[in-house]
Design an enzyme around this catalytic site. Structure first.
Site, PDB file in Angstrom:
ATOM      1  N   ASP A 185       0.856  -1.189   0.000  1.00 48.08           N
ATOM      2  CA  ASP A 185       0.000   0.000   0.000  1.00 48.08           C
ATOM      3  C   ASP A 185       0.892   1.239   0.000  1.00 48.08           C
ATOM      4  OD1 ASP A 185      -2.330   1.781   0.460  1.00 48.08           O
ATOM      5  OD2 ASP A 185      -3.321  -0.082   1.044  1.00 48.08           O
ATOM      6  N   HIS A 257      -2.687   3.240  -4.781  1.00 50.08           N
ATOM      7  CA  HIS A 257      -2.084   2.832  -3.500  1.00 50.08           C
ATOM      8  C   HIS A 257      -0.666   2.304  -3.723  1.00 50.08           C
ATOM      9  CE1 HIS A 257      -5.497   3.558  -0.906  1.00 50.08           C
ATOM     10  NE2 HIS A 257      -6.289   2.952  -1.772  1.00 50.08           N
ATOM     11  N   GLU A 320      -9.703   2.890  -5.479  1.00 48.37           N
ATOM     12  CA  GLU A 320      -9.326   4.262  -5.146  1.00 48.37           C
ATOM     13  C   GLU A 320      -8.110   4.735  -5.942  1.00 48.37           C
ATOM     14  OE1 GLU A 320     -10.882   4.515  -0.550  1.00 48.37           O
ATOM     15  OE2 GLU A 320      -8.899   3.687  -0.892  1.00 48.37           O
ATOM     16  N   TRP A 461      -8.751  -3.080   8.288  1.00 46.25           N
ATOM     17  CA  TRP A 461      -7.758  -2.068   7.934  1.00 46.25           C
ATOM     18  C   TRP A 461      -7.160  -1.528   9.235  1.00 46.25           C
ATOM     19  CZ3 TRP A 461      -6.762  -2.292   2.973  1.00 46.25           C
ATOM     20  CH2 TRP A 461      -7.768  -2.740   2.104  1.00 46.25           C
ATOM     21  N   GLU A 463      -5.188   1.397  10.034  1.00 48.94           N
ATOM     22  CA  GLU A 463      -4.712   2.757  10.274  1.00 48.94           C
ATOM     23  C   GLU A 463      -4.690   3.095  11.764  1.00 48.94           C
ATOM     24  OE1 GLU A 463      -6.834   3.131   6.201  1.00 48.94           O
ATOM     25  OE2 GLU A 463      -6.963   1.916   8.016  1.00 48.94           O
TER      26      GLU A 463
END
Length: 750
Positions: A185, A257, A320, A461, A463
């Site tokens: 990523d 990404h 994305e 995910w 984060e």
């Protein structure tokens, strides 16, 4: 005397059969209880023909509480028979488990089926080990869906080989069969590629990390990495998963990404760079440029990946991908013209088609997030539908396979309880009961089209997940709900029964030291309309008589009011609640503040519906008296991507008011932009509306999204508010050229 004996027998029988409720997750397709019981001794005798690896796993799970001895098949307590495939109704994961007073007999077609039978048996033994008697029964079982997956992002935050193995063990325990490993990523490249050593030398570390909530935009100033898995470690994990009948599907992100890769090899971008692995979360404009050297690079990477991972599918991301750089790139524009592509979305399709052709040439197939549908889906590609269900529907209707993983049900980085009592999370709201309510087959599909739904997957995910203890917290107990959904035995009408089975599993999770979420014990609240406006309904997984609450904002104690009926909310107030047992606090203290106005609890309709991922509570969310919490986008806000929010509120009778207020949100890193404008209209017949106020971008920006409009003295039955979406995200912003998100909250009138 006989009567007393018969009565005692009746009572004892009822007590025994009351214990015949199985606490197994996922619940089997068919369970039939028989008379009698199997006595569990300290030593379990095993037949001498049991599949070796699977049986060793079984023994390791039950040791040291039980000992094992191998004897001749006919005399053993646990015996095994391999079925000959003849029944078309059974798949390779089918098993039968027969428990008699003397033996436990497992019948399967495959070692995989045998392994699944052992998972059921382990849970049954754990449930009845204290009484040492297992009720006699016959179980016939197999999953409904072939793909039952969990995803783990190791790019935003990295997890060790041992931690990944633990994660795989959790999947095996609850009969999931696919581990989706997100390895590359913007924030980090985590897999060794021998042909391109700079991917891990440069791309596996970043100079710092974003910390705090997603709206904070603060950084820790601490270098992160280098963190990556060597190819030997990858092989070790894949073998570990194979021994547990779990397929590992790797994900190599493209064309977006890609910052970590471009940091190592900037020549693969549309511009010269320089680049560095991202320190922020979100989406970035610099992506792979579709030139020949890029495809050569990706093919070489995929060659090494496919050597390491024997999975049928290779995940190529595809999500994305901003088109900003492609629009400005002479090579990309020439490629669009040369291949008669419609636009940059067509170029994305060209990119995916080219990669798919190569992967297919190696005997594999690609799967990607639903943006790979842009510009036309590659011929043999499968879709992982995350933005909602529409990607899966489109794929299935065109005879492409799909895995359903919509964010509104399957994103385990979302909150599962009150953010005030939970660790920092992404901001959505996906509680246990919502996961359990999901049906992976969309109602829009007919029987034939439904066959293209491979199954269901949840995504984690990372984060905001800093360590493995928090990984455990975010997946448990929601993984259990996903397990039963994927197995096909979930029934939202019986959620409370499922909830009781979940709680019964906590004892085992405690034993293996899993840091699971205890949100299930907390008091939860639901706003409901009533004839006077709204009421607040409280519930708990425990005895509801243990709920205590206050209305003055103070913390409840054992002597506070006992909850009996929904609490009327007729004015602005704060309700705090908690669960008590024997006068001892057993839950976190939940708090909910209400800000009421003349719209609170009234009838409301929307001209356009919000995104499925951010539609919790529907239109009623806008007039439920709860002001939006920026930490919990999925519960207290409605989100609209590329659409305006247009609401009509029926005030029931002509009502005097002079002020209208609403809130919008801004976080450009997540493509969330403040409203562009807003117009207020009034009507007495719900047909003919007159605009009474308009506000523009500058006023909304100056108010930072908290809009209060003086509309003069009004006296109307209906009010209509149109809140305009910012539209297409302009260049220079994350997600440029994509549709902006508009988040709207409480619409009030005073």
């Amino acid at each position: 005397m006989l009567r007393c004996v018969l009565l005692l027998f009746f009572i004892l029988s009822n007590l025994f059969y009351a214990q015949q409720k199985l606490n197994v997750i996922p619940y089997p397709q068919k369970v039939e209880f028989l008379s009698g019981a199997f006595s569990i001794s300290e030593t379990i005798t095993l037949s001498n023909n049991l599949p070796e690896k699977e049986t060793e796993y079984f023994k390791n799970r039950l040791q040291p509480e039980f000992k094992f001895q191998v004897i001749q098949k006919i005399d053993a307590q646990l015996i095994y028979s391999q079925l000959v495939k003849s029944n078309q109704k059974h798949n390779d994961e089918f098993y039968s488990l027969e428990i008699t007073s003397k033996q436990i007999i497992i019948k399967t077609y495959t070692k995989q089926g045998y392994f699944l039978a052992l998972q059921t048996l382990i849970q049954i033994i754990d449930q009845f080990k204290d009484s040492r008697k297992i009720p006699a029964m016959v179980i016939e079982d197999q999953p409904k869906f072939a793909w039952r997956g969990m995803h783990l992002d190791v790019c935003r935050h990295f997890f060790t080989v041992d931690e990944v193995k633990q994660y795989i063990d959790y999947l095996a325990m609850y009969k999931l069969n696919t581990f989706h490993w997100h390895l590359t990523d913007d924030q980090g490249w985590r897999i060794e590629i021998k042909k391109y050593p700079k991917l891990t030398q440069i791309g596996s570390k970043r100079k710092e990390s974003m910390v705090g909530t997603y709206v904070d935009n603060t950084f820790d100033g601490k270098p992160y990495g280098p963190f990556f898995y060597t190819q030997d470690q990858i092989k070790e994990v894949v073998k570990y998963a194979q021994d547990r009948h779990i397929t590992v599907v790797p994900e190599i992100e493209m064309p977006g990404h890609a910052l970590a890769a471009l940091s190592a090899y900037p020549e693969l971008a549309c511009t010269n760079g320089p680049f560095e692995p991202a320190t922020k979360w979100g989406v970035f404009d610099d992506v792979f440029c579709p030139k020949e050297e890029t495809f050569t690079f990706l093919e070489n990477v995929l060659d090494e990946v496919m050597t390491l991972f024997p999975s049928k599918y290779i995940h190529i991301g595809g999500d994305e991908c901003p088109k900003t750089r492609w629009k400005e790139c002479a090579h990309c524009q020439a490629l669009i013209k040369k291949n008669n592509l419609k636009d940059e979305h067509g170029l994305q399709s060209y990119f995916i088609h080219k990669i798919e052709k190569y992967v297919n040439s190696k005997g594999r197939k690609i799967i990607g997030w639903d943006e790979i549908l842009e510009g036309g889906l590659a011929p043999n590609a499968a879709v992982m539908s995350w933005t909602g269900v529409n990607g899966g529907i489109e794929a299935a209707k065109t005879k492409h396979f799909a895995v359903m993983t919509p964010g509104s049900y399957c994103y385990f980085d979302h909150y599962q309880g009150d953010p005030a009592t939970e660790p920092n999370a992404f901001g959505g709201f996906t509680p246990l009961d919502k996961v359990y309510s999901y049906n992976p087959i969309p109602s829009e599909l007919n029987v034939e089209q439904s066959q293209y739904i491979l199954g269901v997957q949840a995504n984690l995910w990372t984060e905001y997940i800093l360590d493995f203890k928090q990984v455990q917290y975010m997946i448990f107990p929601r993984l259990m709900a996903l397990s039963e959904v994927g197995w096909g035995t979930s029934d939202p009408k019986n959620y409370k029964e499922f909830e009781s089975r979940v709680i019964s599993q906590f004892k085992f999770l405690d034993k293996i030291k899993v840091n699971y979420a205890k949100s299930i014990y907390n008091v939860s609240g639901k706003v409901i309309p009533d004839h006077n406006g709204i009421s607040y309904e409280l519930s708990t997984s425990q005895n509801p008589n243990g709920i205590r609450f206050t209305l003055d904002g103070t913390d409840p104690n054992a002597h506070s009011q006992t909850y009996q009926n929904p609490i009327a909310v007729s004015k602005s107030m704060t309700i705090k609640s908690a669960y008590f047992e024997n006068e001892t606090l057993k839950s976190a203290i939940s708090s909910q503040s209400f800000t009421t106005s003349k719209t609170t609890g009234k009838k409301i309709t929307l001209e356009q519906q919000p995104s499925e991922n951010y539609s919790f509570g529907g239109a009623f969310t806008l007039i439920d008296g709860i002001v939006g919490n920026t930490r919990q986008l999925g519960k207290t806000w409605l989100g609209f991507q590329g659409k305006d929010a247009v609401a009509i509120i029926d005030l029931v009778t002509k009502t005097q008011f002079s002020e209208v207020y609403f809130n919008t949100l801004e976080n450009k890193g997540s493509w969330i932009h403040l409203a562009k404008s807003a117009q207020i209209f009034v009507s007495d017949d719900n047909k003919n509306f007159k605009m009474i106020k308009e506000t523009g971008t500058d006023e909304i920006q100056n108010a930072k999204g908290k809009i209060r409009l003086n509309v003069g003295n009004q006296n109307s039955k209906y009010i209509k508010i149109k809140i305009e979406n910012a539209g297409i995200i302009p260049a220079g912003n994350p997600g440029a050229d994509s549709k902006a998100w508009l988040f709207v909250d409480e619409i009030g009138v005073n």
